[in-house]
Scaffold this active site. Structure first.
Site, mmCIF file in Angstrom:
data_model
loop_
_atom_site.group_PDB
_atom_site.id
_atom_site.type_symbol
_atom_site.label_atom_id
_atom_site.label_comp_id
_atom_site.label_asym_id
_atom_site.label_seq_id
_atom_site.Cartn_x
_atom_site.Cartn_y
_atom_site.Cartn_z
ATOM 1 N N ASN A 1 0.857 -1.194 0.000
ATOM 2 C CA ASN A 1 0.000 0.000 0.000
ATOM 3 C C ASN A 1 0.891 1.241 0.000
ATOM 4 O O ASN A 1 1.438 1.622 1.030
ATOM 5 C CB ASN A 1 -0.895 -0.027 1.252
ATOM 6 C CG ASN A 1 -1.763 1.209 1.359
ATOM 7 O OD1 ASN A 1 -1.933 1.956 0.395
ATOM 8 N ND2 ASN A 1 -2.320 1.444 2.549
ATOM 9 N N TRP A 2 1.016 1.839 -1.173
ATOM 10 C CA TRP A 2 1.921 3.000 -1.304
ATOM 11 C C TRP A 2 1.342 4.276 -0.685
ATOM 12 O O TRP A 2 2.042 5.274 -0.569
ATOM 13 C CB TRP A 2 2.216 3.279 -2.781
ATOM 14 C CG TRP A 2 3.056 2.240 -3.445
ATOM 15 C CD1 TRP A 2 3.539 1.079 -2.902
ATOM 16 C CD2 TRP A 2 3.528 2.268 -4.800
ATOM 17 N NE1 TRP A 2 4.266 0.396 -3.841
ATOM 18 C CE2 TRP A 2 4.278 1.095 -5.013
ATOM 19 C CE3 TRP A 2 3.375 3.171 -5.853
ATOM 20 C CZ2 TRP A 2 4.889 0.808 -6.231
ATOM 21 C CZ3 TRP A 2 3.979 2.889 -7.071
ATOM 22 C CH2 TRP A 2 4.736 1.715 -7.253
ATOM 23 N N LYS A 3 0.064 4.258 -0.373
ATOM 24 C CA LYS A 3 -0.610 5.461 0.141
ATOM 25 C C LYS A 3 -0.417 6.623 -0.858
ATOM 26 O O LYS A 3 -0.423 6.379 -2.052
ATOM 27 C CB LYS A 3 -0.125 5.786 1.547
ATOM 28 C CG LYS A 3 -0.182 4.540 2.446
ATOM 29 C CD LYS A 3 -0.063 4.830 3.886
ATOM 30 C CE LYS A 3 -0.131 3.503 4.654
ATOM 31 N NZ LYS A 3 -0.172 3.664 6.078
ATOM 32 N N SER B 1 3.213 -1.285 10.796
ATOM 33 C CA SER B 1 4.648 -1.261 11.122
ATOM 34 C C SER B 1 5.353 -2.590 10.845
ATOM 35 O O SER B 1 6.218 -3.018 11.615
ATOM 36 C CB SER B 1 4.858 -0.844 12.580
ATOM 37 O OG SER B 1 4.406 0.474 12.780
ATOM 38 N N GLY C 1 1.789 3.110 10.757
ATOM 39 C CA GLY C 1 2.639 4.295 10.537
ATOM 40 C C GLY C 1 3.341 4.787 11.779
ATOM 41 O O GLY C 1 3.721 5.960 11.861
ATOM 42 N N HIS D 1 -9.565 1.381 4.944
ATOM 43 C CA HIS D 1 -8.288 1.633 5.635
ATOM 44 C C HIS D 1 -8.521 2.660 6.750
ATOM 45 O O HIS D 1 -9.293 3.606 6.591
ATOM 46 C CB HIS D 1 -7.248 2.143 4.632
ATOM 47 C CG HIS D 1 -5.866 2.132 5.213
ATOM 48 N ND1 HIS D 1 -5.429 3.109 6.068
ATOM 49 C CD2 HIS D 1 -4.840 1.257 5.086
ATOM 50 C CE1 HIS D 1 -4.190 2.837 6.444
ATOM 51 N NE2 HIS D 1 -3.812 1.705 5.855
ATOM 52 N N GLU E 1 -6.852 5.083 7.742
ATOM 53 C CA GLU E 1 -6.590 6.485 7.383
ATOM 54 C C GLU E 1 -7.806 7.094 6.688
ATOM 55 O O GLU E 1 -8.097 8.284 6.852
ATOM 56 C CB GLU E 1 -5.328 6.565 6.503
ATOM 57 C CG GLU E 1 -4.073 6.382 7.355
ATOM 58 C CD GLU E 1 -2.876 5.833 6.600
ATOM 59 O OE1 GLU E 1 -2.922 5.741 5.367
ATOM 60 O OE2 GLU E 1 -1.886 5.488 7.273
ATOM 61 N N GLU F 1 -5.429 -4.521 11.323
ATOM 62 C CA GLU F 1 -4.420 -3.466 11.476
ATOM 63 C C GLU F 1 -4.814 -2.577 12.643
ATOM 64 O O GLU F 1 -5.640 -1.669 12.468
ATOM 65 C CB GLU F 1 -4.405 -2.533 10.272
ATOM 66 C CG GLU F 1 -4.299 -3.139 8.939
ATOM 67 C CD GLU F 1 -3.852 -2.083 7.955
ATOM 68 O OE1 GLU F 1 -2.687 -2.121 7.605
ATOM 69 O OE2 GLU F 1 -4.652 -1.207 7.572
HETATM 70 P P1 PGA Z 1 2.786 1.018 7.843
HETATM 71 O O1 PGA Z 1 1.315 1.133 7.226
HETATM 72 O O2 PGA Z 1 3.329 -0.325 7.399
HETATM 73 O O3 PGA Z 1 3.521 2.170 7.315
HETATM 74 O O4 PGA Z 1 2.621 1.029 9.342
HETATM 75 C C1 PGA Z 1 0.461 0.058 7.267
HETATM 76 C C2 PGA Z 1 -0.843 0.355 6.612
HETATM 77 O O5 PGA Z 1 -0.953 0.918 5.529
HETATM 78 O O6 PGA Z 1 -1.852 0.024 7.143
#
Ligand code: PGA
Length: 260
Positions: free
Chosen positions: A9-11, A215, A175, A101, A103, A169
């Site tokens: 997941n590149w966000k 993470s 993050g 997600h 976010e 998650e």
């Molecule tokens: P991360 O993100 O690996 O940077 O903690 C995980 C995610 O997108 O849920």
């Protein structure tokens, strides 16, 4: 369910197509000759079309490489300014879509109801869904999982569950460099399977792919597969660092070789 699923997941990264192509090429190369892995690359939607042209998607799929989107809308077309439909994603070469997600739940105010609508619309468009769930630090994990999993799957029949991957998650681990202990993640895996057994049946629950995100890096990746009973991993930051991805793949393969 024998292959380990890795979601990249590149966000909202990287900022340009040139860099996106370069990361994509490296990720694809990292997958070469790895028969036990499936890699789903989820770039910002603006890059998907260009990246899909870099590869013959039919051959890529047999090599375990897929493209995914990070979000979609719940209608297939119409007057919805700024949105992208599951049908459009399918047409440009996506096989997967991430839904719910944390976010998006946090920054965009996505509700359980919206997530359910998006999930149903994605299945209709023949996309596989990566459904994200997880609690915040001050929340009770059991209650949150019960609410999120049941709400997201409302109206989804047992036969469609094979097209859904459930991601656990915990929000506090996303993050943050504060990963969840594999033993804790195991509890959530069992909880999700219990909910699926109640909603459907034991066989469906056992067959559903459940993966961990939050993470993940080279040093802890294999632990989630080994100690948490996870079928794969969702990578955020690590998915943009090719050395980290290589470490993750190497450690998972090492684990596989011990199983033989
Ligand atoms: P991360 O993100 O690996 O940077 O903690 C995980 C995610 O997108 O849920």
């Amino acid at each position: 369910m024998t292959k380990t699923l890795i979601i990249a997941n590149w966000k909202m990264n990287p900022s340009g197509l040139k860099e996106a192509k370069s990361i994509f090429e490296s990720l694809v190369a990292s997958l070469k000759n790895r028969k036990n892995l499936e890699l789903v690359i989820c770039p910002p939607s603006i890059f998907i079309s260009d990246l899909s042209k870099l590869y013959n998607l039919t051959t890529s799929k047999s090599a375990g490489l897929f493209l995914g989107a990070q979000n979609c809308f719940w209608e297939q077309e119409g007057a919805y300014t700024g949105e992208i439909s599951p049908a459009m994603l399918k047409k440009i070469g996506c096989s997967y879509v991430i839904i719910g997600h944390s976010e998006r739940r946090h920054w965009l105010g996505e509700t359980d109801e919206m997530i359910n609508q998006k999930l149903v619309a994605s299945l209709e468009a023949k996309l596989k869904v990566i459904l994200c769930t997880g609690e915040d630090r001050n929340e009770e994990v059991g209650l949150v999982m019960e609410r999120q999993v049941r709400a997201a799957l409302r109206g989804v029949s047992r036969t469609r569950i094979k097209d859904i991957v459930i991601t656990y998650e915990p929000i506090w681990a996303v993050g943050t460099d504060d990963p969840c202990l594999p033993e804790e993640a195991l509890k959530s895996t069992l909880l999700i399977r219990k909910i699926l057994t109640q909603l459907y049946d034991r066989a469906t629950a056992d067959q559903t792919e459940i993966i961990y995100g939050g993470s993940v890096e080279g040093s802890n990746a294999a632990d989630y597969i080994k100690k948490s009973g996870m079928n794969g991993l969702l990578l955020g930051r690590a998915s943009l660092k090719i050395n980290e991805v290589l470490k993750i793949i190497k450690n998972i393969e090492l684990l596989e070789s011990f199983k033989k």
